[in-house]
Design a protein around this motif. Structure first.
Motif, PDB file in Angstrom:
ATOM      1  N   ASP A   3      20.852  28.728 -33.877  1.00 47.30           N
ATOM      2  CA  ASP A   3      21.699  27.537 -33.897  1.00 47.30           C
ATOM      3  C   ASP A   3      23.026  27.853 -34.579  1.00 47.30           C
ATOM      4  OD1 ASP A   3      19.717  26.013 -32.716  1.00 47.30           O
ATOM      5  OD2 ASP A   3      18.990  25.178 -34.609  1.00 47.30           O
ATOM      6  N   ILE A   4      24.096  27.318 -34.046  1.00 45.41           N
ATOM      7  CA  ILE A   4      25.400  27.360 -34.723  1.00 45.41           C
ATOM      8  C   ILE A   4      25.517  26.083 -35.546  1.00 45.41           C
ATOM      9  CG2 ILE A   4      27.906  27.341 -34.395  1.00 45.41           C
ATOM     10  CD1 ILE A   4      27.299  28.705 -31.621  1.00 45.41           C
ATOM     11  N   CYS A  20      30.928  23.798 -27.213  1.00 49.15           N
ATOM     12  CA  CYS A  20      29.531  24.250 -27.232  1.00 49.15           C
ATOM     13  C   CYS A  20      28.743  23.627 -26.090  1.00 49.15           C
ATOM     14  CB  CYS A  20      28.882  23.910 -28.574  1.00 49.15           C
ATOM     15  SG  CYS A  20      29.412  24.966 -29.943  1.00 49.15           S
ATOM     16  N   TYR A  30      23.601  24.229 -31.016  1.00 42.84           N
ATOM     17  CA  TYR A  30      24.307  23.912 -32.253  1.00 42.84           C
ATOM     18  C   TYR A  30      23.650  22.726 -32.946  1.00 42.84           C
ATOM     19  CZ  TYR A  30      26.327  19.856 -29.885  1.00 42.84           C
ATOM     20  OH  TYR A  30      26.477  18.660 -29.221  1.00 42.84           O
ATOM     21  N   LEU A  51      31.988  27.268 -39.188  1.00 44.30           N
ATOM     22  CA  LEU A  51      30.990  27.530 -38.145  1.00 44.30           C
ATOM     23  C   LEU A  51      30.076  28.636 -38.652  1.00 44.30           C
ATOM     24  CD1 LEU A  51      33.530  27.764 -35.183  1.00 44.30           C
ATOM     25  CD2 LEU A  51      32.274  25.732 -35.929  1.00 44.30           C
ATOM     26  N   THR A  57      24.378  35.210 -31.932  1.00 45.57           N
ATOM     27  CA  THR A  57      25.023  34.000 -32.439  1.00 45.57           C
ATOM     28  C   THR A  57      26.395  34.321 -33.013  1.00 45.57           C
ATOM     29  OG1 THR A  57      22.817  33.146 -32.956  1.00 45.57           O
ATOM     30  CG2 THR A  57      24.694  31.971 -33.904  1.00 45.57           C
TER      31      THR A  57
END
Length: 251
Positions: free
Chosen positions: A110-111, A148, A155, A206, A233
């Motif tokens: 996940d971002i 995204c 995210y 981020l 990622t």
């Protein structure tokens, strides 16, 4: 004789040895101790009209835009870049790097699009002395979410706590941070957002999940799968950072 807090734009341009037409419109601040590998990568990305204003920084052209990159570790190093470049006209600062997971709602890959950071880093308080937290620029957050969604990147959005003493973390401390609603903990985000805010510049963070603290993972318990996911990622975050840098004037 002036001291640093009294320097003007012209003073900082002179100190940095940069012509005004070379000032980057955006700067990517990457928090990690492995600076050599990161600088090599970004020197290749920004190789057009490249210059090296500091040992840990590079400025160059990408899609006809002046973009800067610096590898930092902790709030004081981040400040050294953001304060000086905000003073000479850089408009957008993008913090990248890593965070320790504080929520079961975030997973490797996940971002984390940081919306807000609690200021426990020891640096940000000097720039926003009456604040306990500082927010990312909402326009940049929304632009990042849209990008995204378009790219299909996984995210989450949420807050982090920034600290300068990661090796003192215990299960009790981590649980307290989690109970405060934070998705993660890092070392630079609050600093970057606060210094940018002080100079009325835009900023966002981020982050990539490196160690899921709430699950008991540390940076010393890596697996091959975690390393693979982290590298993928990182690549996506670099793509987002370049997209934001090139299109900053549109947001």
């Amino acid at each position: 004789m002036k001291l640093y807090g009294e320097f003007t734009k012209l003073d900082w341009l002179d100190a940095l040895g940069i012509d005004e037409n070379k000032v980057p419109t955006s700067f990517i601040i990457h928090g990690e101790w492995n600076h050599e590998e990161n600088l090599k990568l970004w020197k290749e990305t920004l190789k057009n009209e490249m210059l090296l204003p500091k040992w840990n920084a590079v400025i160059g052209k990408y899609n006809q835009k002046n973009i800067g990159f610096a590898n930092v570790y902790g709030g004081p190093m981040a400040t050294n870049i953001i304060h000086q470049f905000a003073s000479i006209g850089t408009e957008l600062f993008i913090q990248t790097g890593y965070f320790g997971g504080l929520s079961f709602d975030v997973n490797y890959g996940d971002i984390l699009i940081v919306t807000e950071a609690e200021m426990n880093d020891g640096v940000s308080q000097w720039y926003l002395p009456n604040n306990k937290s500082v927010k990312s620029d909402e326009r940049i957050v929304n632009a990042t979410i849209d990008y995204c969604e378009k790219k299909g990147y996984k995210y989450v959005t949420g807050s982090v706590l920034s600290t300068s003493a990661m090796l003192l973390e215990t299960k009790d401390i981590v649980n307290d941070w989690a109970l405060n609603g934070h998705f993660g903990v890092d070392m630079e985000t609050a600093t970057t957002l606060a210094v940018a805010n002080k100079f009325n510049k835009s900023s966002i963070s981020l982050l990539n999940l490196s160690d899921h603290l709430i699950q008991g993972d540390t940076i010393y318990s890596y697996t091959k799968e975690r390393e693979r996911i982290e590298a993928e990622t990182d690549e996506k975050i670099r793509d987002i950072a370049l997209y934001l840098s090139v299109n900053a004037s549109l947001f």
